[in-house]
Design an enzyme around this catalytic site. Sequence first.
Site, PDB file in Angstrom:
ATOM      1  NE  ARG A  80     -39.171  16.006 -17.327  1.00 15.84           N
ATOM      2  CZ  ARG A  80     -38.324  16.343 -18.170  1.00 15.84           C
ATOM      3  NH1 ARG A  80     -38.204  17.615 -18.628  1.00 15.84           N
ATOM      4  NH2 ARG A  80     -37.992  15.492 -19.096  1.00 15.84           N
ATOM      5  CG  HIS A 116     -38.289  23.281 -20.009  1.00 21.43           C
ATOM      6  ND1 HIS A 116     -37.446  22.378 -18.959  1.00 21.43           N
ATOM      7  CD2 HIS A 116     -37.528  22.741 -21.080  1.00 21.43           C
ATOM      8  CE1 HIS A 116     -36.810  21.544 -19.353  1.00 21.43           C
ATOM      9  NE2 HIS A 116     -36.641  21.622 -20.519  1.00 21.43           N
ATOM     10  CE1 TYR A 119     -53.085  27.532 -20.251  1.00 23.40           C
ATOM     11  CE2 TYR A 119     -53.331  28.681 -22.240  1.00 23.40           C
ATOM     12  CZ  TYR A 119     -54.078  28.223 -21.424  1.00 23.40           C
ATOM     13  OH  TYR A 119     -55.408  28.007 -21.345  1.00 23.40           O
ATOM     14  CG  ASN A 139     -56.738  30.045 -24.667  1.00 19.68           C
ATOM     15  OD1 ASN A 139     -56.181  30.940 -24.018  1.00 19.68           O
ATOM     16  ND2 ASN A 139     -57.376  29.055 -23.880  1.00 19.68           N
TER      17      ASN A 139
END
Length: 217
Positions: A80, A116, A119, A139
Site C-alpha cells: 500500500r 498500518h 516496522y 531488533n
Amino acid sequence: MVEIKTLFSLDHTLAKDYLEQFTYPWQALKGIHDFILELGPTLKEYEERQPFVWVHPSATIAPSAFLGAPCIIGPETEVRHGAFIRGNALVGAGCVVGNSVELKNVILFDGVQTPHYNYVGDSILGYKSHMGAGSITSNVKSDKSLIVVKTEKKQYPTELKKVGAMLGDFVEVGCNSVMNPGTIVGRHSQIYPVSCVRGVIPSNSIFKDKDHIVRKA
C-alpha cells in the site's frame, strides 16, 4: 518452543527448502539476501520490475511504495501507499504490507498482514500472522550487545546483534505493541494491545503482561 518446526508450517512459504536447513529461525537471518538473489531468477511467473526486484503480476503495488532490492512480492499481495521495503524481503502470497510500513531483512509467510505503521526488521512472520496498527519488532538492544533468546529454562545465544521477532503461524499482535529483540511467539498466541513483549511466549497463549500469560481455553 523455539525451533522452526514448532513455529511454522513450511508449506506456506517459498523459503521452505531454505528454512529446512536450520534448526532455529534466527539462524536463517544472515542468508536472506543471498537466498533471494538465488531464488528470484527461478520464479518464472514473476516479473523483474527492476534489478533484483521480482513481483508477481497479480500483486498490487501502490505507486508511492518503495521496493528496495533484493525483494520478492508474492501473488495477490497488496503493498500500500508509502510502504518502504528496504530490501532483503521475501513477502509471500496474499499478504498486506500497509501504509507507512517498513520491512527489512524479513521473511513473511503467506497470508501475513502488516497493515498500518509497522516496522518489521530481521524477523520471520509465520502463516497468517497479523500485526496490529503501530506494532513493531525492535531488533537491536540499547547497549548493542549480541542477542540471546531466553526461555525459563534455557538461553540460546544467537551471535547476532540484530534479531527482531519470530511470530509463529496465526499469531495476533495487538496495536502499539513492541516485540523486543529476540522475542519468539508460539503458534496461535495473542498479544494484548500496548504490550512490551520479550522472551518466548508459548503457543496457544494470551499475553496480557509479563506476569499474566495464560493458556487459551
